[in-house]
Design a protein around this motif. Structure first.
Motif, short mmCIF file in Angstrom:
data_model
loop_
_atom_site.label_atom_id
_atom_site.label_comp_id
_atom_site.label_asym_id
_atom_site.label_seq_id
_atom_site.Cartn_x
_atom_site.Cartn_y
_atom_site.Cartn_z
N LEU A 116 -15.73 -3.12 -25.22
CA LEU A 116 -15.00 -3.78 -26.31
C LEU A 116 -15.29 -5.27 -26.33
N ARG A 117 -15.35 -5.88 -25.15
CA ARG A 117 -15.69 -7.30 -25.09
C ARG A 117 -17.11 -7.54 -25.60
N GLU A 118 -18.02 -6.63 -25.26
CA GLU A 118 -19.39 -6.75 -25.75
C GLU A 118 -19.44 -6.65 -27.27
N ALA A 119 -18.65 -5.73 -27.83
CA ALA A 119 -18.59 -5.60 -29.29
C ALA A 119 -18.02 -6.87 -29.91
N SER A 120 -16.98 -7.42 -29.28
CA SER A 120 -16.37 -8.65 -29.77
C SER A 120 -17.36 -9.81 -29.72
N ASP A 121 -18.11 -9.90 -28.62
CA ASP A 121 -19.12 -10.96 -28.49
C ASP A 121 -20.22 -10.80 -29.54
N ALA A 122 -20.62 -9.55 -29.79
CA ALA A 122 -21.65 -9.30 -30.81
C ALA A 122 -21.15 -9.69 -32.19
N MET A 123 -19.88 -9.45 -32.47
CA MET A 123 -19.30 -9.88 -33.74
C MET A 123 -19.31 -11.40 -33.85
N SER A 124 -18.95 -12.08 -32.76
CA SER A 124 -18.95 -13.55 -32.77
C SER A 124 -20.35 -14.10 -33.03
N THR A 125 -21.35 -13.48 -32.41
CA THR A 125 -22.74 -13.90 -32.64
C THR A 125 -23.12 -13.69 -34.10
N ALA A 126 -22.70 -12.57 -34.67
CA ALA A 126 -22.98 -12.29 -36.07
C ALA A 126 -22.30 -13.30 -36.98
N LEU A 127 -21.08 -13.68 -36.65
CA LEU A 127 -20.36 -14.66 -37.45
C LEU A 127 -21.06 -16.02 -37.41
N ALA A 128 -21.54 -16.38 -36.22
CA ALA A 128 -22.18 -17.69 -36.06
C ALA A 128 -23.45 -17.80 -36.89
N SER A 129 -24.14 -16.67 -37.06
CA SER A 129 -25.39 -16.67 -37.82
C SER A 129 -25.23 -16.09 -39.23
N ALA A 188 -8.48 -9.79 -32.86
CA ALA A 188 -7.05 -9.65 -32.52
C ALA A 188 -6.74 -8.23 -32.05
N LEU A 189 -7.35 -7.24 -32.69
CA LEU A 189 -7.14 -5.86 -32.30
C LEU A 189 -7.74 -5.58 -30.91
N ILE A 190 -8.94 -6.07 -30.69
CA ILE A 190 -9.58 -5.87 -29.38
C ILE A 190 -8.77 -6.55 -28.28
N ASP A 191 -8.29 -7.75 -28.52
CA ASP A 191 -7.49 -8.46 -27.52
C ASP A 191 -6.23 -7.68 -27.16
N ALA A 197 -1.39 -3.55 -24.68
CA ALA A 197 -0.17 -3.71 -25.47
C ALA A 197 -0.20 -2.71 -26.64
N PRO A 198 0.31 -1.49 -26.44
CA PRO A 198 0.19 -0.45 -27.47
C PRO A 198 0.83 -0.82 -28.81
N ASP A 199 2.05 -1.35 -28.78
CA ASP A 199 2.72 -1.67 -30.04
C ASP A 199 1.98 -2.77 -30.80
N ARG A 200 1.54 -3.78 -30.07
CA ARG A 200 0.80 -4.87 -30.72
C ARG A 200 -0.53 -4.36 -31.26
N ALA A 201 -1.19 -3.48 -30.51
CA ALA A 201 -2.47 -2.93 -30.97
C ALA A 201 -2.29 -2.15 -32.27
N SER A 202 -1.22 -1.36 -32.37
CA SER A 202 -0.95 -0.62 -33.61
C SER A 202 -0.75 -1.56 -34.79
N GLU A 203 0.00 -2.63 -34.54
CA GLU A 203 0.25 -3.60 -35.61
C GLU A 203 -1.04 -4.32 -36.03
N GLU A 204 -1.88 -4.63 -35.05
CA GLU A 204 -3.16 -5.28 -35.39
C GLU A 204 -4.06 -4.33 -36.16
N ALA A 205 -3.97 -3.04 -35.88
CA ALA A 205 -4.74 -2.06 -36.65
C ALA A 205 -4.29 -2.07 -38.10
N THR A 206 -2.98 -2.16 -38.33
CA THR A 206 -2.46 -2.24 -39.70
C THR A 206 -2.93 -3.53 -40.38
N LYS A 207 -2.95 -4.64 -39.63
CA LYS A 207 -3.41 -5.90 -40.21
C LYS A 207 -4.88 -5.83 -40.62
N LEU A 208 -5.68 -5.11 -39.82
CA LEU A 208 -7.09 -4.94 -40.18
C LEU A 208 -7.21 -4.15 -41.49
#
Length: 217
Positions: A116-129, A188-191, A197-208
């Motif tokens: 998941l961290r690797e996916a997050s880092d790959a997203m950050s790299t994509a955002l930067a470019s 935010a969802l990955i974090d 944090a199950p409840d927070r993860a569910s809420e972040e899924a809804t925010k996505l």
């Protein structure tokens, strides 16, 4: 081309059918295979550089997911892109996505967190470019790991085609700032999942999903 494919499979452990599926799915998501167009099996073998059997298996899976339609004697139709369907997909996806996020936070192991961290880092790299293609690849990896971490194969199988359809609509409907907003929602969802944090993860899924709804016509 074929030899390169064999080498890639040896490195990744993917079967030829899985690799063909991944290539064709990416081309459908990014509209390189145009919605509503008709292709034939020969064209798809040329595109992927693979034989008929793996391509046929990939097409069957994509047809089951609603991204292709096999039409005997006339070819293979790429699913049309009806923009009014996006909201329906998101309504269906939200419930199962909340379950996956909750259970991934509960049951995810160290290996899942690493990926998941690797996916997050790959997203950050994509955002930067500002690389949309790279972001979509990272998003696909995230969705795959999410399903694995949740230890709920039933929910994962239900979510997978919905996630692919969502990426396709997102690619078509994105506007300035969409890449950054989507990246922030995923982070935010990955974090929350990694934090256990199950409840927070569910809420972040809804925010996505809510973010995606802002793009729906």
């Amino acid at each position: 081309m074929y030899q390169t494919t064999i080498h890639t499979v040896a490195q990744t452990g993917e079967s030829l059918a899985e690799l063909a599926y991944r290539q064709l799915e990416e081309m459908i998501v990014t509209l390189k295979l145009e919605p509503g167009s008709i292709v034939n099996e020969r064209a798809l073998t040329d595109i992927t550089g693979m034989g008929r059997t793996p391509v046929r298996e990939a097409v069957q899976k994509l047809a089951w997911e609603g991204l292709m339609e096999i039409r005997p004697r006339s070819g293979i139709a790429i699913a049309p892109l009806n923009l009014q369907d996006f909201g329906k997909i998101l309504d269906t996806r939200e419930g199962v996505e909340r379950v996956l996020a909750r259970d991934a936070a509960r049951y995810g192991a160290a290996l899942h967190h690493k990926r998941l961290r690797e996916a997050s880092d790959a997203m950050s790299t994509a955002l930067a470019s500002d690389d949309v293609g790279r972001f979509l690849m990272a998003d696909k990896i995230f969705d795959t790991v999410l399903g694995q971490a949740a230890e709920n194969p039933f929910a994962a199988r239900l979510a997978s085609p919905l996630q692919t359809h969502s990426r396709r609509f997102w690619f078509r409907l994105q506007r300035p700032g969409s890449l950054q907003q989507s990246g922030g929602a995923h982070k935010a969802l990955i974090d929350a999942i990694i934090a256990g944090a199950p409840d927070r993860a569910s809420e972040e899924a809804t925010k996505l999903i809510d973010h995606l709804r802002t793009l729906a016509p």
